[in-house]
Design an enzyme around this catalytic site. Structure first.
Site, PDB file in Angstrom:
ATOM      1  N   LEU A  99       0.831  -1.219   0.000  1.00  0.00           N
ATOM      2  CA  LEU A  99       0.000   0.000   0.000  1.00  0.00           C
ATOM      3  C   LEU A  99       0.860   1.262   0.000  1.00  0.00           C
ATOM      4  O   LEU A  99       0.500   2.276  -0.597  1.00  0.00           O
ATOM      5  CB  LEU A  99      -0.945   0.003   1.204  1.00  0.00           C
ATOM      6  CG  LEU A  99      -2.035  -1.069   1.163  1.00  0.00           C
ATOM      7  CD1 LEU A  99      -2.842  -1.069   2.456  1.00  0.00           C
ATOM      8  CD2 LEU A  99      -2.960  -0.859  -0.036  1.00  0.00           C
ATOM      9  N   GLU A 223      -7.207   3.565  -2.612  1.00  0.00           N
ATOM     10  CA  GLU A 223      -5.922   3.338  -1.905  1.00  0.00           C
ATOM     11  C   GLU A 223      -5.955   3.951  -0.510  1.00  0.00           C
ATOM     12  O   GLU A 223      -4.930   4.386   0.019  1.00  0.00           O
ATOM     13  CB  GLU A 223      -4.728   3.901  -2.686  1.00  0.00           C
ATOM     14  CG  GLU A 223      -4.490   3.233  -4.024  1.00  0.00           C
ATOM     15  CD  GLU A 223      -4.319   1.739  -3.915  1.00  0.00           C
ATOM     16  OE1 GLU A 223      -3.792   1.268  -2.888  1.00  0.00           O
ATOM     17  OE2 GLU A 223      -4.730   1.040  -4.861  1.00  0.00           O
TER      18      GLU A 223
HETATM   19  C1  LIG Z   1     -12.633   3.595  -8.532  1.00  0.00           C
HETATM   20  C2  LIG Z   1     -12.162   2.759  -7.381  1.00  0.00           C
HETATM   21  C3  LIG Z   1     -11.197   1.797  -7.595  1.00  0.00           C
HETATM   22  C4  LIG Z   1     -10.774   0.958  -6.570  1.00  0.00           C
HETATM   23  N1  LIG Z   1      -9.879  -0.037  -6.836  1.00  0.00           N
HETATM   24  C5  LIG Z   1      -9.563  -0.945  -5.873  1.00  0.00           C
HETATM   25  C6  LIG Z   1      -8.710  -2.045  -6.176  1.00  0.00           C
HETATM   26  O1  LIG Z   1      -8.259  -2.237  -7.308  1.00  0.00           O
HETATM   27  N2  LIG Z   1      -8.438  -2.935  -5.190  1.00  0.00           N
HETATM   28  C7  LIG Z   1      -8.934  -2.778  -3.920  1.00  0.00           C
HETATM   29  O2  LIG Z   1      -8.653  -3.602  -3.043  1.00  0.00           O
HETATM   30  N3  LIG Z   1      -9.733  -1.717  -3.612  1.00  0.00           N
HETATM   31  C8  LIG Z   1     -10.065  -0.804  -4.558  1.00  0.00           C
HETATM   32  N4  LIG Z   1     -10.896   0.257  -4.251  1.00  0.00           N
HETATM   33  C9  LIG Z   1     -11.461   0.333  -2.901  1.00  0.00           C
HETATM   34  C10 LIG Z   1     -11.014   1.555  -2.114  1.00  0.00           C
HETATM   35  O3  LIG Z   1      -9.703   1.381  -1.634  1.00  0.00           O
HETATM   36  C11 LIG Z   1     -12.050   1.844  -1.009  1.00  0.00           C
HETATM   37  O4  LIG Z   1     -13.243   2.242  -1.641  1.00  0.00           O
HETATM   38  C12 LIG Z   1     -11.555   2.900  -0.077  1.00  0.00           C
HETATM   39  O5  LIG Z   1     -10.451   2.472   0.690  1.00  0.00           O
HETATM   40  C13 LIG Z   1     -12.656   3.358   0.889  1.00  0.00           C
HETATM   41  O6  LIG Z   1     -13.316   2.283   1.479  1.00  0.00           O
HETATM   42  P1  LIG Z   1     -14.909   2.249   1.461  1.00  0.00           P
HETATM   43  O7  LIG Z   1     -15.370   2.530   0.074  1.00  0.00           O
HETATM   44  O8  LIG Z   1     -15.323   0.962   2.094  1.00  0.00           O
HETATM   45  O9  LIG Z   1     -15.351   3.473   2.343  1.00  0.00           O
HETATM   46  P2  LIG Z   1     -15.684   3.479   3.904  1.00  0.00           P
HETATM   47  O10 LIG Z   1     -14.586   2.809   4.670  1.00  0.00           O
HETATM   48  O11 LIG Z   1     -17.080   2.982   4.103  1.00  0.00           O
HETATM   49  O12 LIG Z   1     -15.616   5.024   4.210  1.00  0.00           O
HETATM   50  C14 LIG Z   1     -16.713   5.924   4.064  1.00  0.00           C
HETATM   51  C15 LIG Z   1     -16.313   7.269   4.680  1.00  0.00           C
HETATM   52  O13 LIG Z   1     -16.087   7.112   6.091  1.00  0.00           O
HETATM   53  C16 LIG Z   1     -14.771   7.560   6.410  1.00  0.00           C
HETATM   54  N5  LIG Z   1     -14.223   6.715   7.486  1.00  0.00           N
HETATM   55  C17 LIG Z   1     -14.238   5.350   7.547  1.00  0.00           C
HETATM   56  N6  LIG Z   1     -13.608   4.943   8.667  1.00  0.00           N
HETATM   57  C18 LIG Z   1     -13.183   6.045   9.305  1.00  0.00           C
HETATM   58  C19 LIG Z   1     -12.468   6.289  10.521  1.00  0.00           C
HETATM   59  N7  LIG Z   1     -12.042   5.283  11.306  1.00  0.00           N
HETATM   60  N8  LIG Z   1     -12.207   7.567  10.872  1.00  0.00           N
HETATM   61  C20 LIG Z   1     -12.616   8.594  10.079  1.00  0.00           C
HETATM   62  N9  LIG Z   1     -13.292   8.440   8.932  1.00  0.00           N
HETATM   63  C21 LIG Z   1     -13.569   7.186   8.553  1.00  0.00           C
HETATM   64  C22 LIG Z   1     -13.979   7.436   5.139  1.00  0.00           C
HETATM   65  O14 LIG Z   1     -12.841   8.290   5.132  1.00  0.00           O
HETATM   66  C23 LIG Z   1     -15.013   7.831   4.095  1.00  0.00           C
HETATM   67  O15 LIG Z   1     -15.103   9.239   4.020  1.00  0.00           O
HETATM   68  C24 LIG Z   1     -11.316   1.132  -5.277  1.00  0.00           C
HETATM   69  C25 LIG Z   1     -12.262   2.132  -5.047  1.00  0.00           C
HETATM   70  C26 LIG Z   1     -12.687   2.943  -6.081  1.00  0.00           C
HETATM   71  C27 LIG Z   1     -13.743   3.997  -5.791  1.00  0.00           C
END
Ligand SMILES: Cc1cc2nc3c(=O)[nH]c(=O)nc-3n(C[C@H](O)[C@H](O)[C@H](O)COP(=O)(O)OP(=O)(O)OC[C@H]3O[C@@H](n4cnc5c(N)ncnc54)[C@H](O)[C@@H]3O)c2cc1C
Lengths: 244, 126
Positions: A99, A223
């Protein structure tokens, strides 16, 4: 959460993965899963098209990074031989080494995204005439353009230094997190100003800026979100972990 | 009295957009800079003219992949195993160049080279 359970010479994987880039067409995936025995994260090479229990649904109707395709992977009693396990990946720390490098790269990509939007907006402002003059000759437009190149230049200085830190063996998780957070948030500001400079045409894909504007939203989130990067930096500067 | 708007006709051609304001590309050694220039040319001539149409249609330009292969940037910054090698700065500049034209394209390569190949390179064994 995706789990891994050892069964003789094989592992049984169960769970789901959302947003996996290139998943709708690729042949091989790396799946990170938590070992139910020791609670550590382990990495596995899985063959997508020939492994029973492995399925991918394409994520439809995205409004950002529309060219690249993402999949929602479901793993149902997927069996993977032990030899397909990444032998150097035995904990979340090993995942974090990957990462760190991908966050390093997203800082560069978001700077490129801002450059593309800035170049299109600057060119547009030199050509678009209002009151008989190019809008680039207006003070408030120049103010936006100057802020944009300031954001881009600051981001570039940061990422070039980031590369030097890596070459010197000093690049930490917090360095990569700081770069990713800073560059993606500055990109978000920059693409929004570019979109503003194009007026109505800023929301038409043919003028390019709208594409950068939308795509930046994904760079800001993937990421590890902006907040996640700041929690990594926060831990490094305070000495206290705020992770839940 | 109505104000007179002076016509400010530019005396010389306006400068082309320059996003290397602090000459940071000069920090790369010549052979790596040449690769970055090749990538820029490819992105400007092959990808830029077609990519908005793909973006609007939610489609990936598979037909460009043989030309991407020709660029020889697969596994950049990784050594051995037929990878392109080079510095991590080179990888950064390449990703910046690609995203400057299309962030989806840089993401496609980032997932392939970084997340997938990178996991094997960093955490795998021979
Ligand atoms: C176009 C795209 C491509 C991607 N490609 C890949 C890939 O190839 N491989 C892969 O493994 N993943 C991939 N991802 C996944 C990506 O890494 C996640 O979407 C991202 O890490 C956020 O996780 P989530 O969507 O579950 O959001 P959530 O974790 O549900 O977060 C929602 C909101 O809550 C906030 N939040 C959550 N926890 C906390 C905390 N403890 N404190 C403060 N704020 C918090 C977050 O910052 C965010 O604003 C991709 C995502 C996208 C959109």
């Amino acid at each position: 959460m995706t789990t891994a359970k050892r069964d003789g010479d094989t592992w049984i994987l169960n769970g789901e993965k959302r947003w996996i880039g290139n998943a709708p067409w690729c042949d091989v995936s790396i799946i990170w899963a938590r070992d139910v025995a020791d609670n550590q994260v382990k990495g596995f090479i899985v063959e997508n098209k020939t492994t029973p229990g492995f399925s991918v649904d394409k994520i439809e109707n995205k409004v950002a990074l529309k060219v690249v395709q993402n999949g929602h992977i479901t793993l149902k009693d997927v069996r993977v031989p032990e030899e397909n396990r990444l032998q150097g990946g035995n904990s979340f720390r090993d995942t974090a080494r990957v990462l760190k490098m991908t966050r390093y790269a997203v800082a560069w990509m978001s700077t490129g995204c801002a450059m593309g939007a800035y170049e299109a907006a600057l060119k547009y402002s030199q050509e678009r005439l209002q009151f008989g003059k190019p809008i680039a000759s207006f003070q408030l437009i120049q103010d936006l353009l100057a802020r944009m190149i300031e954001n881009i230049t600051a981001s570039q200085c940061l990422i070039v230094r980031q590369a030097q830190l890596h070459a010197e063996g000093k690049l930490s998780d917090a360095h990569a997190a700081l770069s990713k957070a800073f560059c993606t948030s500055k990109c978000r500001e920059t693409v929004a100003w570019a979109r503003e400079i194009l007026g109505g045409n800023g929301i038409v894909a043919d003028y390019k800026v709208a594409r950068f504007f939308n795509d930046c939203e994904a760079l800001y989130t993937y990421e590890g979100t902006f907040q996640m990067q700041n929690l990594i930096v926060g831990k490094a500067i305070t000495g206290l972990s705020a992770f839940l | 009295m109505p104000t007179v708007t002076k016509d400010v006709k530019p005396h010389k051609p306006l400068p082309a957009p320059n996003t290397d304001f602090y000459y940071l590309y000069e920090t790369l050694p010549a052979e790596e800079l040449a690769i970055v220039k090749r990538v820029r040319e490819f992105m400007e001539t092959k990808v830029e003219p077609v990519i908005t149409d793909y973006w609007v249609r939610d489609e990936f330009p598979f037909e460009l992949l043989p030309a991407v292969k020709e660029l020889g940037i697969g596994g950049v910054a990784m050594k051995g195993y037929g990878c392109a090698g080079g510095s991590l700065a080179l990888l950064g500049f390449i990703q910046m160049e690609i995203a400057r034209i299309d962030p989806s394209f840089s993401t496609f390569l980032g997932v392939h080279n970084g997340l997938a190949m990178g996991s094997i390179y960093i955490d795998g064994l021979d």
